[in-house]
Design an enzyme around this catalytic site. Structure first.
Site, PDB file in Angstrom:
ATOM      1  N   CYS A  70       0.834  -1.205   0.000  1.00 25.16           N
ATOM      2  CA  CYS A  70       0.000   0.000   0.000  1.00 25.16           C
ATOM      3  C   CYS A  70       0.867   1.252   0.000  1.00 25.16           C
ATOM      4  O   CYS A  70       0.530   2.255  -0.637  1.00 25.16           O
ATOM      5  CB  CYS A  70      -0.949  -0.019   1.190  1.00 25.16           C
ATOM      6  SG  CYS A  70      -2.043  -1.462   1.149  1.00 25.16           S
ATOM      7  N   THR A  71       1.967   1.189   0.699  1.00 23.32           N
ATOM      8  CA  THR A  71       2.899   2.320   0.716  1.00 23.32           C
ATOM      9  C   THR A  71       3.489   2.541  -0.671  1.00 23.32           C
ATOM     10  O   THR A  71       3.580   3.679  -1.142  1.00 23.32           O
ATOM     11  CB  THR A  71       4.009   2.091   1.764  1.00 23.32           C
ATOM     12  OG1 THR A  71       3.391   1.988   3.055  1.00 23.32           O
ATOM     13  CG2 THR A  71       5.019   3.225   1.761  1.00 23.32           C
TER      14      THR A  71
END
Length: 176
Positions: free
Chosen positions: A70-71
Site C-alpha cells: 500500500c505504501t
C-alpha cells in the site's frame, strides 16, 4: 479442509498487503461515477462529486495503510503528483482504515492528496471493490479508477503497487 482454507486465506491476505503487483492493464469503461462522500484524514467531509468537477480524478483503493504494498502504491502517486497535477488530475485514496490511521499514513509519507476513511465500506461498495477477509477483518482489494467528466472511464481491479502512477499516465494519454 479448514486448515487449507485458512492457509489460502492467509496467503492471499499477505500477498495483498506485502506483495507487489505488476502494472495493471485495467479496462476502458463508461458509466456514471459513484456519487459518495467520506471523511478524510483530517475529519473533513469530502464529496466525491465536488472533486470530480475539478478535473480527472483518480480514486484508488488499498487494503491497509502503512503496509509495504500500500505504501508503494501511495508513494507512486505521490512521486508523480506534480505531473498529474499539471494535467488537472485529483487523487483520492480509500481504505477501511479510520481517519486517525489515514492521517498517520499521510503524514509519515508526505502524501499530497486526501486519504478517505471508509470503515463501514460504503465507498468500497459504491465502486464495487471486492473485500478480502470478510467478517473479522475487512480489507479493500487493491483497485484503481479514473473518473473524467463524471464518468468512470477506466477501472483496474488488480491495480499495481509501485507502477500505479505509470498506469494512470498511460490511461490519461489514451482517453484525451
Amino acid at each position: 479442509m479448514k486448515t487449507r482454507l485458512f492457509l489460502l486465506t492467509t496467503m492471499s491476505m499477505l500477498s495483498a498487503l506485502f506483495g507487489t503487483a505488476n502494472a495493471g492493464e485495467g479496462e476502458k469503461v463508461s458509466y456514471p461515477a459513484p456519487v459518495v462522500s467520506g471523511i478524510n484524514q483530517d475529519g473533513a467531509t469530502v464529496n466525491f462529486a465536488d472533486v470530480y468537477k475539478k478535473g480527472p480524478t483518480v480514486v484508488f483503493f488499498y487494503p491497509k495503510a502503512d503496509t509495504p504494498g500500500c505504501t508503494k502504491q501511495a508513494c507512486s502517486l505521490r512521486d508523480a503528483f506534480a505531473d498529474l497535477s499539471k494535467e488537472g488530475v485529483q487523487v483520492l485514496g480509500v481504505s477501511f482504515d479510520k481517519a486517525e490511521s489515514q492521517k498517520a499514513f499521510k503524514d509519515k509519507f508526505t502524501l499530497p492528496y486526501d486519504l478517505i476513511a471508509d470503515p463501514e465500506g460504503k465507498i468500497v461498495e459504491a465502486f464495487k471493490v471486492k473485500k478480502m477477509l470478510k467478517g473479522l477483518l475487512s480489507l479493500a482489494s487493491r483497485s484503481c479508477f479514473l473518473i473524467k467528466d463524471g464518468k468512470v472511464v477506466w477501472q483496474d481491479y488488480s491495480a499495481a503497487t509501485d507502477q500505479q502512477a505509470a498506469d494512470i499516465k498511460r490511461v490519461l494519454a489514451e482517453v484525451k
